[in-house]
Design a protein around this motif. Structure first.
Motif, PDB file in Angstrom:
ATOM      1  N   SER A  12      45.326  55.272  35.773  1.00  0.00           N
ATOM      2  CA  SER A  12      45.713  53.482  34.759  1.00  0.00           C
ATOM      3  C   SER A  12      45.453  54.094  33.853  1.00  0.00           C
ATOM      4  O   SER A  12      44.886  54.183  33.041  1.00  0.00           O
ATOM      5  N   VAL A  14      44.269  50.333  33.217  1.00  0.00           N
ATOM      6  CA  VAL A  14      43.955  48.756  33.042  1.00  0.00           C
ATOM      7  C   VAL A  14      42.130  49.676  33.653  1.00  0.00           C
ATOM      8  O   VAL A  14      41.930  50.199  33.741  1.00  0.00           O
ATOM      9  N   CYS A  15      41.694  48.462  32.250  1.00  0.00           N
ATOM     10  CA  CYS A  15      40.493  48.469  31.974  1.00  0.00           C
ATOM     11  C   CYS A  15      38.890  48.223  33.105  1.00  0.00           C
ATOM     12  O   CYS A  15      38.833  48.660  33.081  1.00  0.00           O
ATOM     13  N   THR A  16      39.990  47.320  33.624  1.00  0.00           N
ATOM     14  CA  THR A  16      39.461  46.876  35.010  1.00  0.00           C
ATOM     15  C   THR A  16      39.759  47.510  36.404  1.00  0.00           C
ATOM     16  O   THR A  16      38.465  47.289  37.626  1.00  0.00           O
ATOM     17  N   GLY A  46      42.131  44.262  28.280  1.00  0.00           N
ATOM     18  CA  GLY A  46      42.215  43.159  29.631  1.00  0.00           C
ATOM     19  C   GLY A  46      40.706  42.619  29.330  1.00  0.00           C
ATOM     20  O   GLY A  46      40.180  42.490  28.061  1.00  0.00           O
TER      21      GLY A  46
END
Length: 127
Positions: A12, A14-16, A46
């Motif tokens: 995705s 989402v960097c985390t 993020g």
């Protein structure tokens, strides 16, 4: 142990999430974080500020957008280098920031006052 980890965006934006990095989410002091030139998935803003990275680099030729005005990427690194063509919203906690991008870079205020070396593109600082 410090490592090099590259953004893939395989899962995705989402960097985390671990699956979005080739070597796991950057987590160790001294890590080198790279958003490669061939990245195709945008990185949502993020918080990666808990990592005291050696460097965060958006490579030359990288066309993805990173963060947004409402949710910038928060990063802590000795050196931040932005050299892509996308739009980057970032809250850098760093010593030196190199902007060589032909895109736009928006920096939110941080607790540090980095030296900004502006070579190309548009850089704006925001309080």
């Amino acid at each position: 142990m410090a490592k090099v980890t590259r953004w893939t965006g395989a899962v995705s934006s989402v960097c985390t999430l671990t699956g979005n990095w080739d070597n796991g989410v950057p987590a160790a002091t001294g890590d080198t974080i790279i958003v490669p030139a061939d990245a195709t998935v945008a990185m949502a803003g993020g918080d990666l500020s808990a990592v005291d990275a050696a460097s965060f680099t958006v490579e030359v030729g990288c066309a993805i957008n990173i963060g947004s005005s409402a949710a910038p990427l928060q990063i802590q690194a000795t050196t931040v280098t932005i050299a892509g063509t996308g739009t980057v919203y970032i809250t850098p906690n760093c010593t030196t920031m190199n902007v060589m991008a032909s895109g736009s870079t928006y920096c939110s205020s941080t607790s540090t006052h980095p030296t900004i070396n502006h070579h190309a593109g548009s850089t704006q600082t925001q309080a």
